[in-house]
Structure formats: C-alpha cells, structure tokens
Design a protein around this motif. Structure first.
Motif, PDB file in Angstrom:
ATOM      1  N   LEU A 417      40.016  30.835  31.262  1.00 49.65           N
ATOM      2  CA  LEU A 417      40.030  32.096  32.067  1.00 49.65           C
ATOM      3  C   LEU A 417      39.996  31.901  33.836  1.00 49.65           C
ATOM      4  N   ILE A 418      40.101  32.218  34.358  1.00 51.65           N
ATOM      5  CA  ILE A 418      39.815  32.232  35.572  1.00 51.65           C
ATOM      6  C   ILE A 418      39.270  32.951  36.561  1.00 51.65           C
ATOM      7  N   GLN A 419      37.375  32.652  36.610  1.00 47.29           N
ATOM      8  CA  GLN A 419      36.672  33.098  36.784  1.00 47.29           C
ATOM      9  C   GLN A 419      36.983  34.072  38.178  1.00 47.29           C
ATOM     10  N   PRO A 420      36.679  35.199  38.636  1.00 45.00           N
ATOM     11  CA  PRO A 420      36.244  35.215  39.908  1.00 45.00           C
ATOM     12  C   PRO A 420      35.310  34.786  40.725  1.00 45.00           C
ATOM     13  N   ARG A 421      35.467  34.579  42.221  1.00 46.99           N
ATOM     14  CA  ARG A 421      34.353  33.626  42.361  1.00 46.99           C
ATOM     15  C   ARG A 421      34.801  34.757  44.238  1.00 46.99           C
ATOM     16  N   GLN A 422      33.749  34.303  45.055  1.00 47.45           N
ATOM     17  CA  GLN A 422      33.820  35.431  46.790  1.00 47.45           C
ATOM     18  C   GLN A 422      34.175  33.845  47.395  1.00 47.45           C
ATOM     19  N   ASP A 423      33.541  32.595  47.824  1.00 50.19           N
ATOM     20  CA  ASP A 423      33.500  31.799  48.890  1.00 50.19           C
ATOM     21  C   ASP A 423      34.436  31.483  48.365  1.00 50.19           C
ATOM     22  N   SER A 424      35.059  30.355  49.663  1.00 48.83           N
ATOM     23  CA  SER A 424      36.585  29.625  49.623  1.00 48.83           C
ATOM     24  C   SER A 424      35.618  27.708  49.165  1.00 48.83           C
ATOM     25  N   GLY A 425      36.863  27.464  48.640  1.00 50.60           N
ATOM     26  CA  GLY A 425      36.645  26.003  48.675  1.00 50.60           C
ATOM     27  C   GLY A 425      37.631  25.061  49.613  1.00 50.60           C
ATOM     28  N   ASP A 426      37.015  23.495  49.450  1.00 55.05           N
ATOM     29  CA  ASP A 426      37.493  22.301  50.353  1.00 55.05           C
ATOM     30  C   ASP A 426      39.261  21.806  49.672  1.00 55.05           C
ATOM     31  N   ASP A 427      39.038  22.557  48.480  1.00 52.05           N
ATOM     32  CA  ASP A 427      40.176  21.691  48.219  1.00 52.05           C
ATOM     33  C   ASP A 427      41.797  22.275  49.161  1.00 52.05           C
ATOM     34  N   PRO A 428      42.632  21.380  49.722  1.00 49.75           N
ATOM     35  CA  PRO A 428      43.699  21.517  50.557  1.00 49.75           C
ATOM     36  C   PRO A 428      44.652  21.560  50.030  1.00 49.75           C
ATOM     37  N   LEU A 429      44.516  21.880  48.548  1.00 49.73           N
ATOM     38  CA  LEU A 429      46.423  22.802  47.611  1.00 49.73           C
ATOM     39  C   LEU A 429      45.398  24.056  47.710  1.00 49.73           C
ATOM     40  N   PRO A 430      46.241  25.350  48.654  1.00 51.55           N
ATOM     41  CA  PRO A 430      44.642  26.323  48.647  1.00 51.55           C
ATOM     42  C   PRO A 430      44.659  27.100  47.636  1.00 51.55           C
ATOM     43  N   TRP A 431      46.143  27.400  46.626  1.00 55.84           N
ATOM     44  CA  TRP A 431      45.862  28.168  45.132  1.00 55.84           C
ATOM     45  C   TRP A 431      44.479  28.184  44.499  1.00 55.84           C
ATOM     46  N   ARG A 432      44.510  26.627  44.292  1.00 60.09           N
ATOM     47  CA  ARG A 432      44.472  26.250  43.373  1.00 60.09           C
ATOM     48  C   ARG A 432      42.326  26.770  43.173  1.00 60.09           C
ATOM     49  N   TYR A 433      41.853  26.330  41.821  1.00 64.72           N
ATOM     50  CA  TYR A 433      40.856  27.796  42.694  1.00 64.72           C
ATOM     51  C   TYR A 433      39.312  27.377  43.102  1.00 64.72           C
ATOM     52  N   HIS A 434      39.604  25.559  43.149  1.00 65.53           N
ATOM     53  CA  HIS A 434      38.169  25.186  44.501  1.00 65.53           C
ATOM     54  C   HIS A 434      38.841  24.971  46.075  1.00 65.53           C
ATOM     55  N   GLY A 435      40.166  26.141  46.019  1.00 68.08           N
ATOM     56  CA  GLY A 435      40.510  26.214  47.482  1.00 68.08           C
ATOM     57  C   GLY A 435      40.498  28.251  48.423  1.00 68.08           C
ATOM     58  N   VAL A 436      41.606  28.341  47.780  1.00 65.69           N
ATOM     59  CA  VAL A 436      41.074  30.383  47.753  1.00 65.69           C
ATOM     60  C   VAL A 436      41.395  30.957  46.301  1.00 65.69           C
ATOM     61  N   GLY A 437      41.439  29.676  45.523  1.00 69.27           N
ATOM     62  CA  GLY A 437      42.579  31.061  44.323  1.00 69.27           C
ATOM     63  C   GLY A 437      41.216  31.780  43.171  1.00 69.27           C
ATOM     64  N   GLY A 438      40.253  31.517  43.619  1.00 65.38           N
ATOM     65  CA  GLY A 438      38.722  31.478  43.585  1.00 65.38           C
ATOM     66  C   GLY A 438      38.834  33.809  43.497  1.00 65.38           C
ATOM     67  N   TRP A 439      39.420  33.499  44.458  1.00 66.79           N
ATOM     68  CA  TRP A 439      38.744  34.454  45.007  1.00 66.79           C
ATOM     69  C   TRP A 439      40.264  35.674  45.570  1.00 66.79           C
ATOM     70  N   LEU A 440      41.328  34.787  45.814  1.00 60.83           N
ATOM     71  CA  LEU A 440      43.215  35.048  46.214  1.00 60.83           C
ATOM     72  C   LEU A 440      43.883  35.286  45.060  1.00 60.83           C
ATOM     73  N   LEU A 441      43.564  34.579  43.737  1.00 65.78           N
ATOM     74  CA  LEU A 441      44.415  34.816  42.830  1.00 65.78           C
ATOM     75  C   LEU A 441      44.027  36.024  41.711  1.00 65.78           C
ATOM     76  N   THR A 442      42.544  36.134  41.482  1.00 66.49           N
ATOM     77  CA  THR A 442      42.251  36.519  40.890  1.00 66.49           C
ATOM     78  C   THR A 442      42.446  38.000  41.298  1.00 66.49           C
ATOM     79  N   TYR A 443      42.863  38.705  42.261  1.00 67.85           N
ATOM     80  CA  TYR A 443      42.457  39.513  42.612  1.00 67.85           C
ATOM     81  C   TYR A 443      42.219  41.229  41.575  1.00 67.85           C
ATOM     82  N   ASP A 444      42.064  42.364  41.745  1.00 67.10           N
ATOM     83  CA  ASP A 444      42.213  43.179  40.517  1.00 67.10           C
ATOM     84  C   ASP A 444      41.714  44.775  41.757  1.00 67.10           C
ATOM     85  N   VAL A 445      43.062  45.389  42.550  1.00 65.37           N
ATOM     86  CA  VAL A 445      42.312  46.019  43.343  1.00 65.37           C
ATOM     87  C   VAL A 445      42.429  47.029  42.884  1.00 65.37           C
TER      88      VAL A 445
END
Length: 466
Positions: A417-445
C-alpha cells in the motif's frame, strides 16, 4: 477510505426545490464538464455555456493519474471510458542520448492505490464527460460568450451577460473557461493574462501502423509505456493512445513564438532540427510526422480569493491555477476541483447565502494549497528535465537511480500500500512516492471535503465565512 480501496460510485441526490441550486458553468472543457457531472450528482440543476460554435476538444494525448481516475470512476465513467484508454506498464526516464536512467512501475502503483494510470486521446475523454453530463441532465448551450457578471443586491444570485445581450441569472456561476479565462479577469476587475514560462510544446500524433513496420520502433506500440527523454534545454514525452492505434509525442523546447500567440502551426523541419544529436529513435519517429502545431506553455499563479464574497461566483481549473504539463496534472487538478465543488454543494440543505458561502469556502480550502503545490513542482520539473550535461546532471541521474532502487523496495511486500504523506521529496521522477507521489497520487477528495467541512463548521462562528 484507506489507501488501495476502490472508489465508490456516487449516486445522484434527489432534492426538493428549497435546496436545489440553479448553477451556470462557463466553459465546456474537461473541468467545466466535470463540474457539471459533479454538481448534477449533488442534485442541482446545471446549464453549461460554451463560447465556441460546437462542443469539441482540441489537442492530442492526456495522462490521467490514479488520483483523477479515482474521480472518473466515482462519476460512473469506468465502463464508458474502458474502450478508449491505454494502461501503460512503466514510466521511463531516458537520457537524451538514449541511455536508460530509471523507471516507475505504473501497474504496481495502480494496484497499491486501487485506481489506474490511464492514457487518453483528449477528444475521447471529453466526449465521455459530455455524454455523462447530458445523461445526468445538463443543458449545454453553444455560441454563448460571457462578457460580464452582475451581482444581485440581495447577494443571492449572479447574472451572466452574454455578447448578444442576453442575460442569464443563477444561484451560482462557476468560471471554468480555461487558461485564457475572461471570467478570471471579471472576478479581478482588471486584465490578467497567463504568464509565459519560456517553454513551448510541439504536439504530434503518429499512425501506429507506420511504427509497427519498423523493427526499432515497434516495441513502443506493442508494449505501451510512458517515455521521458531529458536533455539540455528540452525534453520529449511519448505514449500510446486508443489501444495502440496512435502514438502521441510531445516535444518541450524553448519558446520562440510571438508574444501574443498561444497556438501556431509549426515547421516540421525546424522541429526535427531541435533534436539532432538526440537518441536516434526520436529522429526516426519525427520523420514520420507530416504536420505539427506549437503551443505556448503558460501558468496561472493562484489568486488570494477564488470566490466572490456573495457566494454566487467561483473559479475552477486552468482559469485559476494553470500549470506546466510536467506533472501531467493540469487535467487532474481540474477534475479534482470539479469533484470537490460537487461534494461541497451536496451538503446544502437550503439555498441561503450562508450555506453557499460555507460550501465555497470549503471548496477553496480543499483546493488552493494543493493546486499551488502542483504549479510549484511543475516549475521545478522544468529545471530538472532541462539540465545541461555536467555535475548537476550527474547528481540528478544519480538520484534517479537511487530513488528507483528505493521505489522497487516498496513493492517487495505482497499487496503493498502507498501511505499518504504531505511533504515532497527529492526524486526527480516526480510521480514516485519520494517525489510528490505520496501526496499527489494518494489524494482522496471525499475525505478532504469531509475533514475541511468539519473544521470550518467548528470555526464558522468565530470568523466570517469568506
């Protein structure tokens, strides 16, 4: 709703006249039609005004990430879009000379998040949204250019004044008229053009049959993936559309268009010359192109306030927060806006100014910070994708490999499972979890609206609603 849970399909709310709003949406693009669907499902009446003479969508490919495919499924569109989507296996980062740098397993992420990555031809997605809006009861009127918004003295309604002099009043007007928004300028009371970013996009579609005939290119069609070539001052993106019928290619390069132009016809030879010396496969693909258009890439910094103080007008989508396409999230943010406003209006129990103002305040609270973060990260990706060869480029590529290795560890566990997180990471491939995937992809409106609604109810008596 826990990470990885499939979305629920929303059921249309039945309302009596005492709580049913008459809503006008200005703009029949992806965001405007999405808002129509969401607000209709909330039980209100919707009229969509479109300035063009017919309903249609220009452009080529569009990527829908799991946070926004979740919304399409919630709107009852999963079966309707099924025949139009491609589900790519990986997103690949490739050096400009053709060297593989890193990848993201899109199927693994989709399984962990409970919703898929989809690639569409923009016109197919637009048609599915239009058909669903009309099915739910939307009235769509073309040749309707809004030139002014007037607010009633009692604060209960607003009126859209059209270029032919006709006036249409509503309990709420939603401005969803895109990046060159007239409604934004009416809201501000002054001119406010989009801001150029210094980049433009060449957008082209290739007949897949021509690529299948080439042994070096056929794998791009037979094994659909999203490919990013990144290099000095430019990058290129491609993916498959319509189940393998078309190949979508977007080339991102420095802007040389006239200042006032947003779209112009491009020169194929000029475009090809910009990628001389790059991976030879790009050159082969570009030689299959007969014509191309150039699109100026602009952004819209967010506004301090999206909503009129009366609670009878608000903005949505590119009109308020257009972003570079470097997170593939412009469409996604518009669909999230649309979902959020519908969920907020679903909570109305009457048509009072107080309730409308509260609903729009929750809508803005849900959307403002998130869309600002998307615009900001898109600007960061513009730099990361266009670094010249040298020490900074080597450091970027080192991070791509390191975070790729970390990313693969996420899926070593069955049913990860991919647990939501609020902060952005340094991964240059942004969709991955340690880019912005932790808050971009996990969003539940739905969850966000519920939480913000409770928070604002708690403070409603302590300060004004807008």
């Amino acid at each position: 709703m826990s990470p990885g849970s499939p979305p629920r399909v929303w059921r249309k709310i039945e309302r009596d006249p005492s709580s049913k709003l008459n809503v006008i949406i200005v703009g029949a693009g992806l965001g405007g039609l999405g808002a129509a669907i969401s607000i209709l499902l909330a039980g209100h009446d919707v009229t969509v005004l479109e300035s063009a003479s017919e309903i249609g969508e220009i452009g080529a490919g569009i990527q829908v990430l799991p946070n926004s495919s979740r919304i399409l499924i919630s709107w009852g569109l999963e079966d309707k879009v099924a025949s139009h989507v491609t589900m790519p296996r990986y997103a690949n980062m490739i050096g400009w000379k053709g060297n593989h740098l890193s990848r993201m397993d899109l199927h693994a992420y989709a399984d962990a998040l409970g919703t898929p990555f989809w690639d569409f031809h923009r016109a197919n997605l637009h048609r599915c949204l239009l058909d669903r809006a009309v099915e739910l009861g939307a009235k769509v009127i073309v040749k309707s250019r809004v030139t002014a918004i007037e607010y009633a003295q009692d604060g209960l309604t607003a009126t859209a004044v059209l270029s032919d002099g006709k006036a249409m009043s509503a309990d709420l007007i939603v401005g969803a008229d895109g990046i060159s928004s007239r409604l934004r300028e009416l809201h501000l009371g002054k001119p406010d053009p989009p801001l150029p970013t210094g980049d433009l996009a060449y957008r082209l579609l290739i007949n897949a049959k021509e690529m299948l005939a080439d042994p070096e290119l056929r794998h791009f069609i037979e094994d659909p993936q999203v490919n990013y070539w990144i290099g000095p001052d430019a990058h290129a993106v491609n993916y498959v559309l319509r189940g393998g019928e078309l190949f979508n290619m977007v080339l991102l390069v420095p802007d040389d268009m006239p200042e006032a132009a947003m779209t112009v016809d491009g020169n194929v030879e000029e475009m090809q010359a910009l990628y001389q010396g790059w991976d030879p496969r790009i050159g082969k693909i570009l030689r299959l192109c007969d014509s191309v258009q150039k699109w100026k890439l602009c952004i819209r910094p967010t506004l301090e306030r999206w909503t009129h103080e009366s609670g009878t007008f608000t903005l949505l989508g590119d009109a308020v927060h257009a972003t570079l396409p470097y997170l593939a999230s412009g469409c996604g943010m518009a669909l999230e806006d649309a979902a959020a406003i519908g969920l907020c209006l679903a909570k109305l129990t009457n048509k009072s100014q107080e309730q409308k103002r509260r609903a729009l305040r929750v809508y803005e609270e849900c959307r403002k910070e998130r869309t600002e973060k998307v615009v900001e990260r898109g600007n960061i990706q513009q730099h990361l994708y266009h670094i010249h060869d040298g020490e900074e480029q080597k450091e970027r590529d080192k991070k791509l490999k390191m975070f790729g290795d970390i990313d693969e560890q996420l899926f070593k566990t069955p049913k990860a499972l991919i647990q939501p997180r609020q902060d952005s990471g340094d991964d240059p491939l942004p969709w991955r979890y340690h880019g912005v995937g932790g808050w971009l992809l996990t969003y539940d409106v739905e969850m966000d609206v519920e939480q913000k609604w409770e928070q604002i109810q708690d403070v409603a008596k302590a300060r004004p609603l807008l």
